[in-house]
Design a protein around this motif. Structure first.
Motif, PDB file in Angstrom:
ATOM      1  N   LYS A  73       0.827  -1.217   0.000  1.00  0.00           N
ATOM      2  CA  LYS A  73       0.000   0.000   0.000  1.00  0.00           C
ATOM      3  C   LYS A  73       0.854   1.257   0.000  1.00  0.00           C
ATOM      4  N   TYR A  74       2.145   1.113   0.355  1.00  0.00           N
ATOM      5  CA  TYR A  74       3.017   2.280   0.480  1.00  0.00           C
ATOM      6  C   TYR A  74       4.259   2.100  -0.393  1.00  0.00           C
ATOM      7  N   PHE A  88       2.882  12.084   2.419  1.00  0.00           N
ATOM      8  CA  PHE A  88       1.509  11.615   2.606  1.00  0.00           C
ATOM      9  C   PHE A  88       1.475  10.116   2.886  1.00  0.00           C
ATOM     10  N   GLN A  89       2.298   9.356   2.163  1.00  0.00           N
ATOM     11  CA  GLN A  89       2.311   7.914   2.400  1.00  0.00           C
ATOM     12  C   GLN A  89       2.843   7.575   3.790  1.00  0.00           C
ATOM     13  N   LYS A 144       2.603   9.468   6.438  1.00  0.00           N
ATOM     14  CA  LYS A 144       1.536   9.812   7.373  1.00  0.00           C
ATOM     15  C   LYS A 144       0.490   8.700   7.440  1.00  0.00           C
ATOM     16  N   GLU A 145       0.075   8.178   6.293  1.00  0.00           N
ATOM     17  CA  GLU A 145      -0.915   7.105   6.265  1.00  0.00           C
ATOM     18  C   GLU A 145      -0.371   5.840   6.910  1.00  0.00           C
ATOM     19  N   SER A 188      -0.326   6.222  10.653  1.00  0.00           N
ATOM     20  CA  SER A 188      -1.697   6.131  11.172  1.00  0.00           C
ATOM     21  C   SER A 188      -2.138   4.683  11.306  1.00  0.00           C
ATOM     22  N   GLU A 189      -1.718   3.849  10.361  1.00  0.00           N
ATOM     23  CA  GLU A 189      -2.111   2.444  10.402  1.00  0.00           C
ATOM     24  C   GLU A 189      -1.300   1.641  11.407  1.00  0.00           C
ATOM     25  N   HIS A 244      -2.590  14.808  11.034  1.00  0.00           N
ATOM     26  CA  HIS A 244      -2.838  15.602   9.827  1.00  0.00           C
ATOM     27  C   HIS A 244      -1.500  16.111   9.297  1.00  0.00           C
TER      28      HIS A 244
END
Length: 443
Positions: free
Chosen positions: A217-218, A267-268, A270-271, A274-275, A285
């Protein structure tokens, strides 16, 4: 200032190109001695990676026992720490940076010492009318093309731009021309401060980071360089995270690609955080990405002395040393080394032995003098070193102390009625540095 494009403004003793830590310290040090000093900077703020680059923390100012990056460096560091209530008193290493506060610290320091500052001004050419002597520099800004002449020039561009334009020789990267990967730093807000400080967060050798690297996913996250995070203020975490390979910091097209790629990578990351670290980052954010691409290496100017890895390993002392440094040899992995880093077989700042507390090595004044140039000094990342030890000298505390030495040396050269930077009495230079608090044990 002249309004004619053809006229040369020859009213300056010292011109400093580049307003990062080295440039700020050099300009302050020269002006403090009485030199009429001009500082030009291409962006809208001083401070380089510590401000425009959003680097979230200072690398160590100490040798594990005491502060060794002193003088102007220690003044900047202490004022930076005073901006942040969460920093423990007496912290010498890995303190966080409030970038907006640091901008003002540099602004006020420059103004207090009477440095003439020109922001939004780019160096576009360096002109020599006789071999080895720079006559003037050419700049570009909203005011147009301007020419400025000084007695001594200090190159603090980080890439050796002025020195190379003047004819200095240089090395770049490893034997194949490979450069360390770049990084676009960024800040996350709405982070759970308590969870970040006291529960799970990215740490070196954390198995979760390896999972992120292998998570399809990243796809942009290819290295484990995700643990360089720092709390900037309540709920805000700064990240020096992610690697971008094949970036040449002296090439505009390459830098443009890196900036675009780096924003997508942020952005990746950060995502992914978060996971994999939801306790702290579930609601994070992405607030801002840096205006500068974080470049770890480009040109290394060949000077009268080339500092080497052997000097680091020997804890070398020099009769003309201008500072001491204890930071390890921190050369980030090449693309070919990714697998070794991911699997824990290689740690970037453990390639060579680490110092015990209290140990350090010296950086000699001769590393600031480009071969074949007489009225130019270099300070900052591009001083004269081999590739390995450049991974140790490239940090901001070293840039600050080397910059201060360059500024004083420029004044001393001028005070002798000459512009030859080799004419500087290094005993006098060292005594001057000591008088301002510099850490210079007898060689």
């Amino acid at each position: 200032m002249s309004t004619s494009k053809n006229a040369v403004d020859n009213s300056w003793d010292v011109i400093v190109a580049g307003g990062g830590p080295a440039g700020c310290a050099a300009a302050v040090a020269a002006a403090r001695e009485g030199a009429k000093t001009l500082l030009i900077e291409s962006t809208g703020a001083l401070g380089g990676m510590g401000t425009n680059g959003l680097l979230p923390f200072w690398t160590p100012f100490s040798d594990g026992e005491k502060i060794i990056a002193r003088g102007i460096a220690e003044e900047v560091f202490n004022k930076s720490n005073e901006c942040q209530d969460h920093i423990s008193e007496g912290l010498n290493d890995w303190a966080s940076i409030d970038t907006e506060c640091l901008k003002v610290i540099y602004d006020e320091m420059i103004a207090r010492h009477g440095v003439e500052l020109q922001l939004f001004t780019s160096l576009i050419d360096t002109v020599s009318l006789e071999k080895g002597v720079v006559d003037h520099v050419v700049t570009s800004s909203k005011s147009g093309i301007r020419k400025y002449k000084a007695k001594v020039y200090i190159d603090c561009t980080g890439d050796g731009d002025l020195a190379v334009q003047a004819g200095a020789e240089y090395e770049k990267g490893d034997a194949k021309g490979n450069l360390q990967p770049a990084t676009v730093c960024f800040q996350l807000s709405n982070v759970d401060t308590y969870a970040y400080l006291y529960t799970k967060k990215p740490e070196d050798n954390d198995p979760e980071i390896k999972k992120i690297v292998n998570d399809p996913k990243y796809p942009l996250i290819k290295s484990t360089h995700l643990s360089c995070t720092h709390l900037i203020s309540p709920g805000v975490v700064g990240l020096n995270a992610g690697h971008i390979w094949n970036v040449d910091g002296t090439n505009a097209k390459s830098l443009s690609h890196a900036a675009v790629y780096g924003r997508k990578l942020a952005f990746q990351i950060k995502e992914a955080l978060s996971e994999y670290y939801p306790e702290a980052f579930a609601n994070a954010h992405l607030t801002v990405t840096s205006n500068l691409v974080g470049i770890r290496e480009t040109r290394r100017i060949i000077g009268d002395y080339i500092l080497t890895l052997e000097d680091y390993l020997e804890r070398k002392k020099f009769s003309d040393e201008i500072c001491r440094n204890a930071y390890p040899v921190d050369v980030h992995e090449s693309e070919e080394e990714i697998e070794d880093v991911v699997n824990g077989r290689l740690v970037n700042d453990r390639r060579y032995e680490l110092y015990a507390p209290g140990e350090s090595y010296g950086i000699p004044y001769r590393c600031l003098i480009p071969k074949k140039l007489n009225n130019v000094l270099v300070a900052g990342r591009s001083i004269s070193t081999d590739r390995d030890i450049n991974g140790s000298t490239r940090i901001m505390p070293v840039s600050l102390v080397v910059g201060e030495a360059a500024g004083i040396a420029a004044y001393l050269a001028i005070a002798k009625g000459a512009s030859d930077v080799r004419s500087v009495d290094t005993v006098n230079l060292r005594n001057k540095l000591k008088s301002y608090g510099g850490y210079l044990p007898d060689a």
